[in-house]
Design an enzyme around this catalytic site. Structure first.
Site, PDB file in Angstrom:
ATOM      1  N   LYS A 130      51.465  25.903 -61.117  1.00 24.50           N
ATOM      2  CA  LYS A 130      52.242  25.835 -62.361  1.00 24.50           C
ATOM      3  C   LYS A 130      51.914  24.498 -63.026  1.00 24.50           C
ATOM      4  O   LYS A 130      52.234  23.434 -62.486  1.00 24.50           O
ATOM      5  CB  LYS A 130      53.734  25.895 -62.048  1.00 24.50           C
ATOM      6  CG  LYS A 130      54.218  27.238 -61.497  1.00 24.50           C
ATOM      7  CD  LYS A 130      55.634  27.124 -60.966  1.00 24.50           C
ATOM      8  CE  LYS A 130      56.270  28.487 -60.707  1.00 24.50           C
ATOM      9  NZ  LYS A 130      57.541  28.380 -59.949  1.00 24.50           N
ATOM     10  N   ASP A 186      58.938  36.886 -53.596  1.00 22.32           N
ATOM     11  CA  ASP A 186      59.213  35.453 -53.739  1.00 22.32           C
ATOM     12  C   ASP A 186      60.648  35.238 -53.282  1.00 22.32           C
ATOM     13  O   ASP A 186      61.596  35.562 -54.001  1.00 22.32           O
ATOM     14  CB  ASP A 186      59.035  34.993 -55.194  1.00 22.32           C
ATOM     15  CG  ASP A 186      59.258  33.485 -55.353  1.00 22.32           C
ATOM     16  OD1 ASP A 186      59.530  32.807 -54.339  1.00 22.32           O
ATOM     17  OD2 ASP A 186      59.163  32.989 -56.495  1.00 22.32           O
ATOM     18  N   GLU A 221      62.659  37.297 -66.082  1.00 21.34           N
ATOM     19  CA  GLU A 221      61.225  37.525 -66.261  1.00 21.34           C
ATOM     20  C   GLU A 221      60.917  38.980 -66.604  1.00 21.34           C
ATOM     21  O   GLU A 221      59.783  39.432 -66.456  1.00 21.34           O
ATOM     22  CB  GLU A 221      60.461  37.093 -65.005  1.00 21.34           C
ATOM     23  CG  GLU A 221      60.509  35.589 -64.810  1.00 21.34           C
ATOM     24  CD  GLU A 221      59.697  35.106 -63.620  1.00 21.34           C
ATOM     25  OE1 GLU A 221      58.704  34.418 -63.837  1.00 21.34           O
ATOM     26  OE2 GLU A 221      60.065  35.439 -62.476  1.00 21.34           O
TER      27      GLU A 221
HETATM   28  P1  PGA Z   1      60.904  29.460 -61.834  1.00 22.58           P
HETATM   29  O1  PGA Z   1      60.533  30.748 -61.017  1.00 22.58           O
HETATM   30  O2  PGA Z   1      60.024  29.386 -62.999  1.00 22.58           O
HETATM   31  O3  PGA Z   1      62.360  29.712 -62.173  1.00 22.58           O
HETATM   32  O4  PGA Z   1      60.747  28.280 -60.909  1.00 22.58           O
HETATM   33  C1  PGA Z   1      59.245  31.178 -60.790  1.00 22.58           C
HETATM   34  C2  PGA Z   1      58.953  31.164 -59.316  1.00 22.58           C
HETATM   35  O5  PGA Z   1      59.798  30.754 -58.507  1.00 22.58           O
HETATM   36  O6  PGA Z   1      57.845  31.472 -58.925  1.00 22.58           O
HETATM   37 ZN    ZN Z   2      58.483  30.866 -56.702  1.00 20.32          ZN
END
Ligand code: PGA
Ligand code: ZN
Length: 432
Positions: A342, A246, A209
């Site tokens: 999400k 996180d 990220e």
């Molecule tokens: P992920 O990570 O998109 O790999 O699930 C983002 C998060 O855990 O917040």
């Molecule tokens: Zn997360």
């Protein structure tokens, strides 16, 4: 303006990890087109809506999405033909019905979400609305709000080859008065963290990220480096900048349910994890902890919430997976006090919007989030603003797939001048 669907078309494109994902176009009779692509997680919760992959080992290591694309171009296109794109709720319900499984595993949540999001864009285009305005209308909120960002600075876990046990250490700008100011504050911290890593001989290569992956041996060492980076940027930890973590603890869990901190060489049970986090909160300006425990460790989550929920934001990501039933259980059992949102965990736009409303009604904070595998699509920025979610988490200030979202926030801010949520949005913010 004729907002009926003329055609729906999808294709396989690549995400920021170079893995296939779905992009869809929804074209209306009046000629307007909405396009959207879907992201993909690495530390995915097991209750997430189903990402359909081809599993052909000869093609993209089994990660192809050609079946999901075919499902859009075939069944979904047929079902949506001549439907009104303004009827987003009906379209989302129709997609869910057409799939017929609880987790959208037949057509694929990647196929369904791409079409759901593209429909909203097409409708907005037809009505000459900005996307966040269209989303605000669907959400029925009073007005848009610019979100408080939490920004990835250091990464480990599945985002950085398990170089550290906890997945992400993030910075929250506490004093900024606008999103532009917030981005600038964090850019200073991010740059200082790079300098700090360089001086210590730590790697400055990017994690998934866009954060750094210093491979530090413990959570405390990472928190120390966060403090140092904030100070090095000329800012005051706990006053100008707060820290979020996180843990992504589900990915640390062993078959016996305990948590393996491989870098530290320790295995902890839930209560020992809670102790460790309480120590972090006591000694560092930590304002938010996400997935501090595993996705099904509800009893320990309850104890974590009663212990630390008054002092910090406790966010459920894998725990809730943007799912109304899992969130309802959390609300009932007083587990966590914030929700990571999400859209691809849920599967549709209106499902995601409703989840935000459900959390808000219960007094839980909401953080609209990108995934660790992203495309150039900036939908998530409009989603956060339009729903007035209050917070956003979209990665570090490096690479186009993340920076494009911050840039979209800056554009929206210029266009609408919506109020900036600011740090007051955080429940029980800890001040030192
Ligand atoms: P992920 O990570 O998109 O790999 O699930 C983002 C998060 O855990 O917040
Ligand atoms: Zn997360």
């Amino acid at each position: 303006m004729n907002t009926r669907v003329r055609g729906v078309r999808a294709r396989q494109i690549l995400d920021s990890r170079g893995r296939p994902t779905v992009e869809a176009d929804v074209e209306l009779v009046d000629g307007n087109v909405g396009r959207a692509s879907v992201p993909s997680g690495a530390s995915a919760g097991s209750a997430e809506a189903h990402e359909l992959r081809d599993a052909d080992p000869a093609v993209y290591e089994g990660l192809g999405v050609l079946q999901a694309v075919a499902n859009v171009n075939g069944e979904i296109a047929k079902a949506l033909s001549a439907r009104d794109a303004l009827a987003q709720r009906e379209i989302d319900a129709l997609l869910i019905d057409l799939d017929g499984t609880p987790r959208l595993s037949r057509l694929g949540a990647n196929a369904v979400l791409a079409v759901s999001l593209a429909t909203a864009r097409a409708a907005a285009a037809s009505r000459h609305q900005a996307l966040y305005e269209r989303i605000g209308e669907l959400a029925g909120v009073d007005g848009p709000a610019m979100p408080l960002p939490m920004v990835n600075i250091l990464s480990g876990g599945l985002h950085a080859s398990r170089g550290m046990d906890a997945q992400d250490f993030l910075a929250i700008p506490a004093r900024a008065a606008s999103i532009a100011d917030a981005v600038h504050t964090i850019a200073r911290v991010r740059a200082a963290a790079s300098d700090e890593a360089q001086d210590r001989g730590l790697p400055t290569l990017l994690a998934d990220e866009g954060g750094l992956s210093p491979g530090l041996e413990s959570g405390r060492a990472a928190l120390q480096m966060m403090l140092r980076s904030i100070e090095r940027a000329g800012l005051r930890p706990g006053e100008d900048v707060l820290i979020a973590i996180d843990v992504a603890a589900t990915s640390l869990q062993q078959p016996d349910g305990r948590y393996r901190l491989a870098r530290e060489g320790r295995v902890l049970d839930g209560d020992e994890m809670i102790e460790m986090m309480a120590g972090w909160v006591r000694d560092f300006p930590v304002a938010s902890i996400e997935d501090g425990l595993g996705e099904d460790d509800w009893d320990a989550w309850r104890r974590l919430t009663s212990r630390l929920g008054g002092a910090v934001q406790l966010v459920g990501d894998d725990l809730f997976t943007t799912h109304p039933k899992r969130l309802a259980r959390g609300l009932r059992e007083s587990v966590a006090n914030g929700v990571l949102v999400k859209a691809n965990q849920n599967g549709t736009l209106t499902g995601t919007i409703d989840l935000i409303a459900q959390a808000r009604t219960a007094g839980y904070t909401t953080i609209v989030s990108a995934r660790s595998g992203e495309t150039e699509d900036t939908f998530v920025a409009d989603l956060a603003v339009g729903t007035a979610a209050g917070q956003i988490k979209i990665g570090s200030l490096r690479t186009s797939s993340t920076v494009s979202k911050y840039n979209q926030l800056l554009r929206i801010d210029e266009a609408c001048g919506a109020p900036y949520a600011g740090v007051a949005i955080l429940t029980g913010r800890k001040s030192r």
